[in-house]
Motif scaffolding. Sequence first.
Motif, PDB file in Angstrom:
ATOM      1  N   TYR A 145       0.817  -1.215   0.000  1.00 50.49           N
ATOM      2  CA  TYR A 145       0.000   0.000   0.000  1.00 50.49           C
ATOM      3  C   TYR A 145       0.849   1.262   0.000  1.00 50.49           C
ATOM      4  CZ  TYR A 145       0.587  -0.800   5.124  1.00 50.49           C
ATOM      5  OH  TYR A 145       1.082  -1.064   6.374  1.00 50.49           O
ATOM      6  N   LYS A 168     -10.061  -0.094   5.835  1.00 49.36           N
ATOM      7  CA  LYS A 168     -10.450  -0.287   4.434  1.00 49.36           C
ATOM      8  C   LYS A 168     -10.576  -1.771   4.085  1.00 49.36           C
ATOM      9  CE  LYS A 168     -10.734   3.964   2.915  1.00 49.36           C
ATOM     10  NZ  LYS A 168     -12.016   4.513   2.398  1.00 49.36           N
ATOM     11  N   TYR A 214      -3.333   7.815   4.476  1.00 45.79           N
ATOM     12  CA  TYR A 214      -3.908   7.046   5.584  1.00 45.79           C
ATOM     13  C   TYR A 214      -3.287   7.416   6.930  1.00 45.79           C
ATOM     14  CZ  TYR A 214      -5.946   4.244   1.890  1.00 45.79           C
ATOM     15  OH  TYR A 214      -6.664   3.846   0.789  1.00 45.79           O
ATOM     16  N   PRO A 216      -9.507   0.411  -2.547  1.00 44.92           N
ATOM     17  CA  PRO A 216      -8.972   1.587  -3.255  1.00 44.92           C
ATOM     18  C   PRO A 216      -7.700   1.210  -4.017  1.00 44.92           C
ATOM     19  CG  PRO A 216      -9.385   2.077  -0.941  1.00 44.92           C
ATOM     20  CD  PRO A 216      -9.558   0.608  -1.094  1.00 44.92           C
ATOM     21  N   ARG A 217      -7.388   1.985  -5.032  1.00 42.56           N
ATOM     22  CA  ARG A 217      -6.241   1.638  -5.891  1.00 42.56           C
ATOM     23  C   ARG A 217      -4.892   1.802  -5.213  1.00 42.56           C
ATOM     24  NH1 ARG A 217      -9.494  -1.098  -8.923  1.00 42.56           N
ATOM     25  NH2 ARG A 217      -9.252  -1.815  -6.806  1.00 42.56           N
ATOM     26  N   ASP A 218      -4.856   2.438  -4.045  1.00 43.27           N
ATOM     27  CA  ASP A 218      -3.579   2.570  -3.341  1.00 43.27           C
ATOM     28  C   ASP A 218      -3.359   1.441  -2.324  1.00 43.27           C
ATOM     29  OD1 ASP A 218      -5.544   3.465  -1.618  1.00 43.27           O
ATOM     30  OD2 ASP A 218      -4.721   5.479  -1.372  1.00 43.27           O
TER      31      ASP A 218
END
Length: 246
Positions: A10, A32, A15, A86-88
Amino acid sequence: MRNFKLVIEYDGSRYDGWQKQKNPKSITIQDKIESVLSKMEEEEITLIGAARTEAGVHANAQIANFTSNTKMKPYEIKHYLNRFLPRDIAVIEVTEEADRFHSSFNAKSFKYLYKIAMGEYESVFERKFSYYSFKKLDVSRMKLGAKYLLGKHDFKAFSDNKRMKKSTEREIYSIDIYGNNSEVQITIQADDFWPNMARILVGTLMEVGLGNIDPEDVANILVSKDREMAGPTAEARGLFLLEVEY
């Protein structure tokens, strides 16, 4: 109940760290992933992480595990997570483990990488993933200072938590420092780290590289157990959890 192990990477930039917090406004990696897992089987899932990375810290291979009654196969869980996360955040691998596997308690060592960029300007594209030093660091001095940190010591001087009740003794297995004209990379492997420890170690070694601390004074900092004698806490953006060994 089945026990699943996740290998996760990640970008921690947006965050508030790995671990969920009491503040309802905080956004964490654990939050998440748990949210997606809970929706997947419509049951409350608790995810256990190996390392509690801090706000802004990244991971190449965070390890986590959870238990569930799901009938899904590991590859199906992986595909589901990567579809809705999420894409991260990305799940690299999902495997089913024995009931006794615990991502945190069973961990034998942790390896972190810190990236420092140097040069005439800070790269627009790398700014979230490395610390930029306006001055060139002397890698040879940093290597000399790092030698005093190897082995088992009381690293209280490298702790920001003045009220820490647990033992501050840790064992550092290796510190590898690579550098050229454009970057310095510091890799540290130890039996365990507490919050900010890796970043304070790096901040101290950077002070050595800048000539503000003599290499041999690192030994005095260890003995002092005084946080004020160590270097500053390096910025989170340059730190990556590289590996957890079992």
